[in-house]
Design an enzyme around this catalytic site. Structure first.
Site, PDB file in Angstrom:
ATOM      1  N   ARG A 167      -2.808  35.070   4.070  1.00  0.00           N
ATOM      2  CA  ARG A 167      -3.533  33.823   3.836  1.00  0.00           C
ATOM      3  C   ARG A 167      -5.015  33.950   4.202  1.00  0.00           C
ATOM      4  O   ARG A 167      -5.885  33.366   3.549  1.00  0.00           O
ATOM      5  CB  ARG A 167      -2.887  32.660   4.607  1.00  0.00           C
ATOM      6  N   SER A 194     -22.705  38.784  11.572  1.00  0.00           N
ATOM      7  CA  SER A 194     -22.191  39.990  12.214  1.00  0.00           C
ATOM      8  C   SER A 194     -20.705  39.863  12.521  1.00  0.00           C
ATOM      9  O   SER A 194     -20.233  38.824  12.979  1.00  0.00           O
ATOM     10  CB  SER A 194     -22.943  40.251  13.513  1.00  0.00           C
ATOM     11  N   GLU A 225      -6.595  35.827   1.501  1.00  0.00           N
ATOM     12  CA  GLU A 225      -6.774  34.940   0.348  1.00  0.00           C
ATOM     13  C   GLU A 225      -8.026  34.064   0.505  1.00  0.00           C
ATOM     14  O   GLU A 225      -8.747  33.813  -0.461  1.00  0.00           O
ATOM     15  CB  GLU A 225      -5.528  34.057   0.221  1.00  0.00           C
TER      16      GLU A 225
END
Lengths: 149, 149, 149, 149, 149, 149, 149, 149, 149, 149
Positions: free
Chosen positions: H90, H116, H93
């Site tokens: 997830r 960063s 995604e």
């Protein structure tokens, strides 16, 4: 215009004019290896300006294509790896099967280093053979040693 | 025992006994190409039973390893593609750069077909050169025509 | 014009003219295998000039397409590997499932070598069967031995 | 114990006992296709319990290996795709070159559907030929139609 | 014209005419599953000629698009694997998580073989639920046994 | 000990004790779906402590394996993608062929969102059929809407 | 017209009109998160019809583009994985480095399940800092439990 | 001993001793973020020597494991990309869907540069919610400008 | 217009006007590193508005191209990985061969962290050498420490 | 014994003896670059026999490991590409971002050819800087021209 378009145009003009690579090579630069001249017209090497001019005239190429032929190309002629075409795949197969053997034997003979793919030349010729003619390739590349500094 | 273990054992014994591939080739089958013999010991070709016996004796290999050396291997010497080792990569690069050129020139000379990677032989030798010695490779493969039936 | 455009044009003309591969095969070269003729029109084999002329006439192809059909193509008909199309994938699956079996049995019968995919022919036919008709394929490829030099 | 270990053990025992696949096939289940029996012993098909018992006796396999031979395997015999071994690669190449041709011709003959790779059988035999013996393969798979519900 | 262009055109016409898949299904072939009709319009199944005619009229498609809708497509609807779209990915995830479980349970119940993805049908409906409505899918595929010959 | 070793051990014990998944399910947790229990034993779901205790007793598993069965696993049951096993591949093929269709129809019915693969259940059963029994799968997943905040 | 063309058009119009995302957000839907609005204009989320109308007016988009902005897109904004752009790659790197840590800590706190990427919101803001300003991201996703049925 | 073996050992000892990450964090270094400590024990960050000593005592680790915990690891916690585990996927995604959005908004706010992933911190907490608790993540990374020299 | 088209246009105009990168650099921004200016014109960095104006004038670029040159690009200059071009591949090879060495030595000298690729500069110059001139590269990147919070 | 095992053993001994690469370099071959010596001990370069003897004594390596350190390795230090470790990835990123720039500028300065990765040396040092110390790398590789024969 990009180099791939020049290659496509070269192939189209060669086709429509019924020219062979041999004829093109003779007209463009007979003193250079046909492998170099063909590779340049396929987008993998560069031509000298006078060679590009001859190629452009022979193949009716526009000015930008002629200049592109003198530029150093982004090399890599295959659109997919491994190559799907059987003729080219066989060379790829040779690397897979004999790769470690070549490494062992070249390193044993020359020490630590590689055979250059830059300072390199090759010839291709037909080798008549009763059991079927053979493709004969001679390759020669400068040995480059790993240096210590 | 699997073939990869034989290859690892061959390399270990060669190392500990301080043998070169040249010496192994001379003892195992001097009449055959050193490329074939080395490739077999690296798991890419097969040895004749008498050659395997000599190799097993020279390298103190167990019986199963000796038999495995006579078996037809599942070929493919590289653990990753593209090969990360620079020496082997240069050959891979040659295929990428000159692949389409070889196809054009071989097809123009021989017609539709390929250079066999099976009915194939090659030699490797040192070519002395003032600007630096060169690796000279000669390859010859039977031309195979696409047949129509 | 590139070969992929010829293939697309062939498929479009075939569709609009309502032709089947069988009809095209009959008109272009009935004496040759329909597999070869279809493969050529799909960009995987080459046609003889007279066959290409007939195909061009039948399908209203421009001159450059006709010439392209006589050229040796850069082979490889699939746009992705593994093939997503179920019909083609099943053949791919057969290679994955039976690949090592074929190797063992062919090597046991013939010795070290391969079945040629170049000197190769095949037929496809319908095999009537009460439990459902079957696709029958016959393939035959020349056995090529690994040679030692 | 996992199936891959059974396959490795089968190959090792076959090697040390000097058995051929033909001999194993004869002893294990002569009435079944040698392709099925060999594929099972290579981890791609399953044996009937009585066949597995014979195989275990012939090859001195432990009980768990014998049971594993009767289990339905997780199929897939190749450790890498595309296969690096030349013999197996040639079949893979046939799929790449002829894949779209097979699709066109099978779909034209049978309509929308596929050739089953499950309700499938094949034979392999040597076809004597003056120009060099040939590998002859016959494959037959049930045609399966795409159904609408 | 290629199939991907038909799919793009269908989506564009559907959008500009404000049609839903439900409306299209009702007009094109109410007796067939909406999954089949939608899949055909997305390039994954074929329509019967009369259905294609209705679809072409409803969506103002040119003749070649209409014919293409009746052709057997080269299947594969995803432009990349794994699918980046979350809705489609979840199905992919189910295969990854439950794949081996399905294999074990189907093989235990049916023996060696597979669930056909060809002789296959499915329905999708809304399942009202207080905690949030659910997507309900019913799939049914013919079991195909590995056959021995 | 890692989860993959537990899975291998479970399969080995099941094999040697001649147990079926059905029997294991009945002994471990008859009130839960056999898919969940089997998936847990294959390393894809977790068991409750009392279930794990029963599984460990039934299968003679060591203590660490028993605890591991109660841990949340790193999910993903396939060792390679796409899956080489034909049974599992067919599900993968369904995603490739119908993926965009499912997206269109679910989105049209429910709006923007996905079917959950987490709040998800499924059943598998045999559907008797004269033309050959069928595998019937029912899946139901909660619809989750894309939320705006 | 396809969604990718809408995205390209949006970017071109934004550029030529000298608009910032902030200004677009304010004009299109100030009450919604700028992340949602920007994502929609980049082809990853959908706009409400009135929002799409405002966006189309502001950016001079044609009608089809306006409708496309209200459609549920096929999500996935990256043209290659891993992303080559350094800013995006750093997020990818966080997943690779901290992925297993997140899993352990979320599972320990919440039990078996996942953080939803669908019922999810986030904010991004500048965090002033003497040693250099920081990018501050807040994410919140609904926890979804694996359910047993 | 390699770092992966330390990670496996840490997980095994934690399991057998029934420890939670929370308890380990409290014992090893309560003043540091639990994310850092957990990541270090999972092979992605390093511990200070005194922390490693406490961890080694708590988990009964051998001396080499203790030292390895203080070494800078070769980072990368995922064994495959994309991650097959749903919880971790997830996050992956989110990068795919929102990657270009984050780039546009961060670049618009801060100029050319990146957030960063090295000078970076994050917290994870449970956010109670009537509709279901939520996972709340706060991330903060220093903005780094592309510099010109 | 997209950035890739600007890059192609820049290369075309440079070619037709016979300009070198050195001349372009001198005209566009002599005070900045030629690497930055060239990278920007190749789509990897951004130009200041006044620099873009000069570049647009020198190369006859349309207004949108000029604005695009001031935008922060989606970085990544290579169309395939690993790069097929030999010059670029050699740098890739250096990373593969020396990657772990650089990590060990930089970490030993600086502690846990990385060399920034953002706060980074480099120069390239010709180093005359009797045995053949050398390419001399100097790179300097800020060291960034992993921070604990 | 294989080279990877030597590398693992070197790292383990270095760890347990509390040695730094600097100390190892001083003892093994102070006159050679620390990069070469470290790379050799990590399996990427070879040591001279007397250096290997010193390394073996310092690190208590067995005889076979000592000999292996003098052998030419199969190069390639990374177990996955792209490298997941952030420090090494940054170098990889530099190649992706600046690859085409380096090609343009080196080719413009030197003509057609490459910078050798074989006849190559480099140094790494700390560059003190008020805004944060920097990693300074100097690389120098022989320029190799594409030759024509």
């Amino acid at each position: 215009m990009i180099r791939a378009e020049v290659t496509e145009l070269v192939l189209s003009q060669k086709r429509m004019k019924g020219l062979s690579w041999k004829e093109i090579h003779e007209k463009v630069s007979i003193s250079t290896s046909p492998i170099v001249i063909t590779a340049a017209l396929l987008g993998q090497m560069r031509l000298e300006p006078n060679e590009a001019a001859k190629a452009a005239e022979l193949l009716d190429l526009p000015k930008e294509a002629e200049i592109l032929l003198t530029e150093i190309p982004y090399r890599g002629s295959l659109t997919e790896i491994p190559p799907t075409d059987p003729l080219i795949y066989r060379f790829y197969e040779l690397v897979m099967v004999y790769g470690t053997t070549w490494k062992e034997l070249i390193n044993e003979e020359f020490g630590d280093g590689i055979m250059s793919a830059i300072d390199f030349d090759m010839t291709m010729e037909r080798q008549p053979d009763q059991k079927g003619d053979r493709v004969k390739l001679q390759m020669s590349g400068k040995f480059l040693s790993y240096k210590r500094y």
